[in-house]
Enzyme design. Structure first.
Site, PDB file in Angstrom:
ATOM      1  CG  HIS A 103      -1.607   1.100   1.384  1.00 39.81           C
ATOM      2  ND1 HIS A 103      -2.491   1.556   0.405  1.00 39.81           N
ATOM      3  CD2 HIS A 103      -1.786   2.147   2.006  1.00 39.81           C
ATOM      4  CE1 HIS A 103      -3.287   2.466   0.975  1.00 39.81           C
ATOM      5  NE2 HIS A 103      -2.815   3.195   1.823  1.00 39.81           N
ATOM      6  CB  SER A 104       1.061   4.267   0.199  1.00 43.85           C
ATOM      7  OG  SER A 104       1.428   5.784   0.056  1.00 43.85           O
ATOM      8  CG  MET A 105       7.580   3.722   0.724  1.00 46.20           C
ATOM      9  SD  MET A 105       8.279   3.863   2.176  1.00 46.20           S
ATOM     10  CE  MET A 105       7.704   2.485   3.115  1.00 46.20           C
ATOM     11  CB  ALA A 107       2.401  -0.016  -4.227  1.00 54.80           C
ATOM     12  CB  SER A 131      -2.956  -0.652  -2.375  1.00 54.31           C
ATOM     13  OG  SER A 131      -3.812   0.334  -1.717  1.00 54.31           O
TER      14      SER A 131
END
Length: 268
Positions: A103-105, A107, A131
């Protein structure tokens, strides 16, 4: 039926020299999912995922240094170093199909780990789930890590996902700021990079009101997919996965299983 409502997982334990929190499968391990948290995030954020999957799926969550009970460990501030360390930690757990979710970083980190597993170890993940993060060739890094503490806190507040009471408490802020600054250094010094393809399906997820990443951005993850690509757009912002916990996990669960295996939801 709620995802995982009828499964009681054993207590999590810490493995791989502290790098992974492991939620053991309650039956024989048939597959694993490695979760890579966001900037400033911790393994604890994904604790509810520990009982979300079927009895044959084992969950591993990365434990970045500089937070929770790794508070005394120096933060890592470069994506390549973090990806190298996570890749080494996960190798002993790749004896069954291994999927990655970031998720975010996380990803970007998941993509880097997938590339390392393939190019350096000859092991392709079963799937890459990304994500709320632009793909590597669309990144436009910001130098927030070079600014003061207030700028970092405002960015965390803008994205959401962190308890406001923590951000307002001076003592708690002092504890979490080093990890936030370290992770924002990773984010601010990573990319753009080539859209290096991975040899597995890529599944992307995004909230329709994410303030920093668009649906178009997430659709560009198809450029790193050499095979199947799917994009799920769910209601919510950057941390849509909190409010859309169950729909997201249903999608992830369905994609953890090959077509001839089929997801096995926990029995009532």
């Amino acid at each position: 039926m709620n995802v995982g409502a009828h499964r009681t997982a054993p207590s999590a334990n810490v493995v791989a020299d502290g790098w992974l929190r492991r939620y053991p499968a309650t039956a024989g391990v048939r597959r694993r999912l490695l979760v890579l948290p966001h900037a400033g995030g911790s393994a604890g954020f994904f604790h509810s995922w520990g009982t979300a999957f079927d009895s044959g799926t084992e969950l591993l969550v990365a434990r970045y240094p500089g937070r929770q009970d790794r508070l005394g460990d120096p933060c890592i501030t470069a994506m390549d170093e973090l990806a190298d360390r996570v890749t080494e930690a996960i190798l002993p757990f790749h004896d069954v199909p291994l999927s990655l979710f970031g998720h975010s970083m996380g990803a970007s980190l998941a993509h880097e780990v997938a590339l390392r597993l393939e190019h350096r170890r000859g092991r392709s993940p079963a799937a890459l789930h990304v994500s709320s993060r632009r793909p590597p060739h669309r990144l436009t890094p910001r130098a927030l890590h070079e600014q003061g503490d207030e700028a970092l806190i405002e960015e965390v507040r803008r994205l959401g996902g962190t308890d406001e009471s923590v951000l307002r408490d001076p003592d708690l802020r002092e504890i979490i700021l080093p990890a936030i600054r370290g992770d924002f250094t990773i984010v601010g010094t990573y990319g753009p990079r080539p859209a290096d393809p991975v040899g597995c399906p890529v599944y992307a997820y995004i909230g329709d009101e994410d303030p920093g990443t668009s649906v178009e951005d997430m659709s560009a993850w198809s450029d790193v997919a050499s095979g199947d690509f799917r994009l799920d757009v769910l209601p919510g912002g950057h941390f849509y996965l909190v409010e859309q916990h169950e729909p997201l996990l249903r999608s992830v669960l369905a994609r953890l299983h090959p077509a001839d295996d089929g997801p096995r939801l926990p029995r009532p």
